[in-house]
Design a protein around this motif. Sequence first.
Motif, short mmCIF file in Angstrom:
data_model
loop_
_atom_site.label_atom_id
_atom_site.label_comp_id
_atom_site.label_asym_id
_atom_site.label_seq_id
_atom_site.Cartn_x
_atom_site.Cartn_y
_atom_site.Cartn_z
N LEU A 115 0.83 -1.21 0.00
CA LEU A 115 0.00 0.00 0.00
C LEU A 115 0.86 1.26 0.00
CD1 LEU A 115 -2.84 -1.01 2.50
CD2 LEU A 115 -3.01 -0.78 0.03
N GLU A 116 1.95 1.21 0.81
CA GLU A 116 2.85 2.36 0.80
C GLU A 116 3.47 2.55 -0.57
OE1 GLU A 116 5.64 1.59 3.86
OE2 GLU A 116 4.25 2.01 5.52
N GLY A 117 3.85 1.44 -1.23
CA GLY A 117 4.40 1.55 -2.58
C GLY A 117 3.40 2.12 -3.56
N VAL A 118 2.13 1.68 -3.45
CA VAL A 118 1.10 2.21 -4.34
C VAL A 118 0.92 3.71 -4.12
CG1 VAL A 118 -1.37 2.16 -4.84
CG2 VAL A 118 -0.12 0.03 -4.60
N VAL A 119 0.89 4.12 -2.85
CA VAL A 119 0.72 5.55 -2.54
C VAL A 119 1.89 6.36 -3.11
CG1 VAL A 119 0.62 7.25 -0.68
CG2 VAL A 119 -0.71 5.15 -0.53
N ILE A 120 3.11 5.82 -2.93
CA ILE A 120 4.30 6.54 -3.43
C ILE A 120 4.27 6.63 -4.94
CG2 ILE A 120 6.81 6.43 -3.62
CD1 ILE A 120 6.85 5.20 -0.81
N ILE A 121 3.92 5.52 -5.61
CA ILE A 121 3.89 5.52 -7.07
C ILE A 121 2.83 6.46 -7.60
CG2 ILE A 121 3.40 4.10 -9.10
CD1 ILE A 121 4.66 1.75 -7.61
N VAL A 122 1.63 6.40 -7.03
CA VAL A 122 0.55 7.28 -7.48
C VAL A 122 0.91 8.74 -7.21
CG1 VAL A 122 -1.86 7.92 -7.10
CG2 VAL A 122 -1.22 5.51 -7.22
N SER A 123 1.50 9.01 -6.04
CA SER A 123 1.91 10.38 -5.74
C SER A 123 2.96 10.86 -6.73
CB SER A 123 2.44 10.46 -4.31
OG SER A 123 1.46 10.05 -3.37
N MET A 125 3.34 9.79 -9.80
CA MET A 125 2.68 10.01 -11.09
C MET A 125 1.91 11.33 -11.09
SD MET A 125 1.29 6.16 -11.92
CE MET A 125 0.49 6.71 -13.42
N ILE A 126 1.25 11.64 -9.95
CA ILE A 126 0.53 12.90 -9.87
C ILE A 126 1.49 14.08 -9.95
CG2 ILE A 126 -0.86 14.35 -8.32
CD1 ILE A 126 -2.21 11.81 -7.33
N LEU A 127 2.61 13.99 -9.20
CA LEU A 127 3.60 15.07 -9.27
C LEU A 127 4.19 15.19 -10.66
CD1 LEU A 127 5.47 14.54 -5.86
CD2 LEU A 127 3.80 16.31 -6.43
N LEU A 128 4.44 14.03 -11.30
CA LEU A 128 4.96 14.06 -12.67
C LEU A 128 3.96 14.69 -13.62
CD1 LEU A 128 7.28 13.22 -14.54
CD2 LEU A 128 6.13 11.03 -14.86
N SER A 129 2.67 14.38 -13.44
CA SER A 129 1.64 14.97 -14.29
C SER A 129 1.55 16.48 -14.08
CB SER A 129 0.28 14.32 -14.01
OG SER A 129 0.32 12.93 -14.27
N ILE A 130 1.62 16.88 -12.81
CA ILE A 130 1.58 18.32 -12.52
C ILE A 130 2.79 19.02 -13.13
CG2 ILE A 130 1.70 20.03 -10.66
CD1 ILE A 130 0.12 18.09 -8.92
N GLY A 131 3.97 18.40 -12.95
CA GLY A 131 5.17 18.98 -13.56
C GLY A 131 5.09 19.03 -15.07
N PHE A 132 4.51 17.98 -15.66
CA PHE A 132 4.36 17.94 -17.12
C PHE A 132 3.43 19.07 -17.59
CE2 PHE A 132 2.10 16.46 -20.90
CZ PHE A 132 3.16 16.14 -21.74
N GLU A 133 2.30 19.25 -16.89
CA GLU A 133 1.36 20.30 -17.27
C GLU A 133 1.98 21.69 -17.09
OE1 GLU A 133 -1.54 20.17 -18.74
OE2 GLU A 133 -1.43 17.99 -18.87
N GLN A 134 2.69 21.86 -15.97
CA GLN A 134 3.33 23.16 -15.74
C GLN A 134 4.41 23.42 -16.78
OE1 GLN A 134 2.43 25.52 -13.53
NE2 GLN A 134 0.73 24.22 -12.92
N GLY A 135 5.18 22.38 -17.09
CA GLY A 135 6.20 22.54 -18.13
C GLY A 135 5.60 22.85 -19.48
N ARG A 136 4.46 22.22 -19.78
CA ARG A 136 3.79 22.49 -21.05
C ARG A 136 3.31 23.94 -21.10
NH1 ARG A 136 -1.40 22.18 -23.23
NH2 ARG A 136 -2.26 21.78 -21.16
#
Length: 705
Positions: A115-123, A125-136
Motif C-alpha cells: 500500500l505504501e508503494g502504491v501511494v508513493i507511485i501514485v503520488s 505520477m501525480i507530481l509528474l503529471s503536474i510537472g508535465f502540465e506546468q512545463g507544457r
Amino acid sequence: RLHPRAEDTRSKLLSGQALPQRPRAELATRQLPRQAGLPSRRVRTRSRGTMKSTTTARLRARRAQAAGAALALASALYAFRGGARQAMKFTRFAEAEDEDEEDEDEVDKDIRLKLEGVVIIVSGMILLSIGFEQGREVLFHRTSESMRPILTSMFSELTTLGFISVTLFVIFTIPWMETLSESIYGEEEGSELDELSETVHMVLFLVMVLFLAQAIGLVALGNSIQKQWRLWETSSINKLPRSIVGYVEDISRRPFAVNLFTHRLPVPYRILVYKATRDTFVRNHLAKTPDFDFSAYLSACLGHTIAEIVEIPMNTWLFFELLLILCWVAFFNLTQDWGLVMWLVIGYFTGPILAAVLHAKIRGIVQMHCANDIREILKAKDKKQIAVYGATGHHHGLEENYHLNFWCGSSTKSAFTLDMIRVVCLAQAIYVAVAVTTYVPQAFAASCGPAMAEFLCLDPLWVKCTFLVIMFLPPIIVITKMPRILEDFTVASNIDTMVHHRILSNVQRRSKTVAAFEALKVVQCLSDTATLRAVLAGEMGEGSAGNVSKEFKERMAERNRKLAQLSASGRKQLEARQKRHWHHVFEIFDDDNSGFITTDEFRELVQKFGQTNDTSVIEILIKHLDEDGSGQIEFNEFLEFGIALEAFTESMADKEEMKAGMYRLVDKDDSGTITLAELFKLLNEDLGIHVSMDDVYNIVADLDE
C-alpha cells in the motif's frame, strides 16, 4: 498390560456402569453416621455360623479391592497420559497459533508495504503529471505564436506513444503469451518472448523520445530562423560585398555540385536570395502592399512546416515497416560484423547523404525562382550583365507549373519532399536508439558473446572509441544541416503558386489589427490632454518640467540605457521595425494616400475622438509636427512623434488606465462590452481601415482568449 477381565472392569468403572453382584448370604446392614464431607458407607455383618464360609469371600473381596486399586492406578496413569497428550497438543496448538500470528504479521507487513508503494507511485505520477502540465504551460508561453503548432503536434504524438505503451503492456501480459513463447523457443525459454517485447518496447519508447527531443530542438531552431528572417527583412542589399558577384557566377557554372557539397552558403548570398524572393513574392501577390512583412509570413509557415514534420503519417510508418523487413532479411544472411557495417551504411544513407541531396534540390528551386530578380539587383550594383543560375536565357530554369519542380510534384506537390525530411529525422532517431541499446553495450562488454560483433568487443579501447565516434557522426551532421533545410524548404514550399493563402490572410489581418490599435493608442493619447502634454514635454526635452514623476524618469532612463546597449544591427532592426510600424499608422490617418496629413484632417480626427474642449494642446501638437508651417505633416515628422509616444507608453506606470481609455473609445454605449458592430464602425468609419465583417470577427477571435 492388564488382564482382559480387569480391562473390562476398568472400562465399566470409567463409563459409570454398575458391576455385577454375586449371590451372597444375607447381610445385616446398618447405617454409619455420615461424616462431614464424606459419602455414606454401608458395613456388612454376618452371623457367627457363617463366619468360616465367608473367609474365602473376604479374600476375594480384598483381591477385588486390590484389583480396583490397580484399576484406579491404571486409570490415573491413563488419565495422566491423556492429560500429557492434551497438554502437548495444546502446546503444539499454541505454537501453531504463534506461528500463524507471525505469518499474519508478515502478511500484514507485506500488505502495508505494498500500500505504501502504491501511494508513493501514485503520488509520483501525480507530481509528474503536474510537472508535465506546468512545463507544457511554460513552454507554450515561452514559444512564439507561430511555433505553437509544433508543440500541439508534439503532445499529440506523446498521446499516441502512451496508447502504444498501454496496448503493448496489455498484449504481453496475456497468459497465452508464455505458452506461445514455449512453443516457439522451447520450455526452457518460456519468458523469451516477454523479454523481447520489453526490449522492443524500450527501443520504440527511446525512438519516440529522441524524435520528440528533435521536435523541441526544432522549436529552438525555428525561433533562431525567425530572428534571422526579421534581421534580413531590414537589411540593405546596397551594402553587400562585391565578392558576392563571383559566388553567384560560380553557382551558375556548377549549381548542383555547389549546393550539394557546400554545407552553409555565405550569409551575404543568403541575404541576396531572401531579398530577391521577397521582391518577387510582393510583386506577384501583394502589389498594393510594398512594405509587407515577408518575415512574419515565413515565420507562420515555418511553424506549420515543423508541425507537419513532427506528425508521423501512415505512409511514413509503412516505409519503415518495409525498411525493417529488408533489414531483417539482410541481417539473417550476414554475420554480426557485417550486420554492424550494414547498420552504419543505413545510418549514413538515411542521414547525411539523403539530407544533402534534399537540401541541394530545395536550394536549386529557391535560387531559380528568384534568379531574374538577383540578376537585376546585381546588374544595378555592378553595371554589367551577370550569369545567374535559373535566370531567363541561362540553364533550364523553373518549370512553368511551379509545383512540378519538386520530386513527385505532379501528384503530391511538396508533400513527398516533406516526407523525405521527416524520414531523415525519424530514421536518425531509430539509428541512435538501436546504437545505444545494442552496439554501445557490446563495445564495453566484459566478454564477447555469440550475438556480438567481434571487432567491436575484442578490439582495443581506442579502436572502440573511434568506431563509436564514426557511429554517432550521422546524427550530428543532420542536426547541423536541418536548420538550413527547414529554412529553404519553408521558402520554397510557400511561394509562387503554392502560397498558403490562409496564413497570408492571417498575417495581413494581424498587421491591420496592430496598426488599428496603435492608431487607437495615438487617438487616446490625443484625447487625453495630460498624456499629450507629457509626451510633448518628453519629446521637446522638458522632461523635468510638469508633473513627470521620478519613477517615470527612472524607467525612461532604463529604457534609453537598454537601447544604447544594442548592437549596430539590433539598432538598425529596431529602427526599421518602428518605421514600418508607424508607417501603417500614418496610412490610417492619410485618407487620400497623398503621402502627408493636412493639419485640418489631423485636427478633425483628434476632435472626433477628443474628450476635452481644450484645443490649445492640439494646436501646440500641430505646430510641433508641422515644423515648416506648410499645413502638411510629413511621415518623418509623424514618425518622431510616434517614437516619442511609444517610449512614453512603455515607461508610464499606469498602463491599465491607458487600456481603459482605449476601451472607452470603442465602447460607445458604455455597456462594458465591445460588439462586432462597434469595432467595425471604429475601424471602417472612424479610422478608415477597410476591413470586412469577417475580418472584424477574426480580430475579436484573436483578442478573445
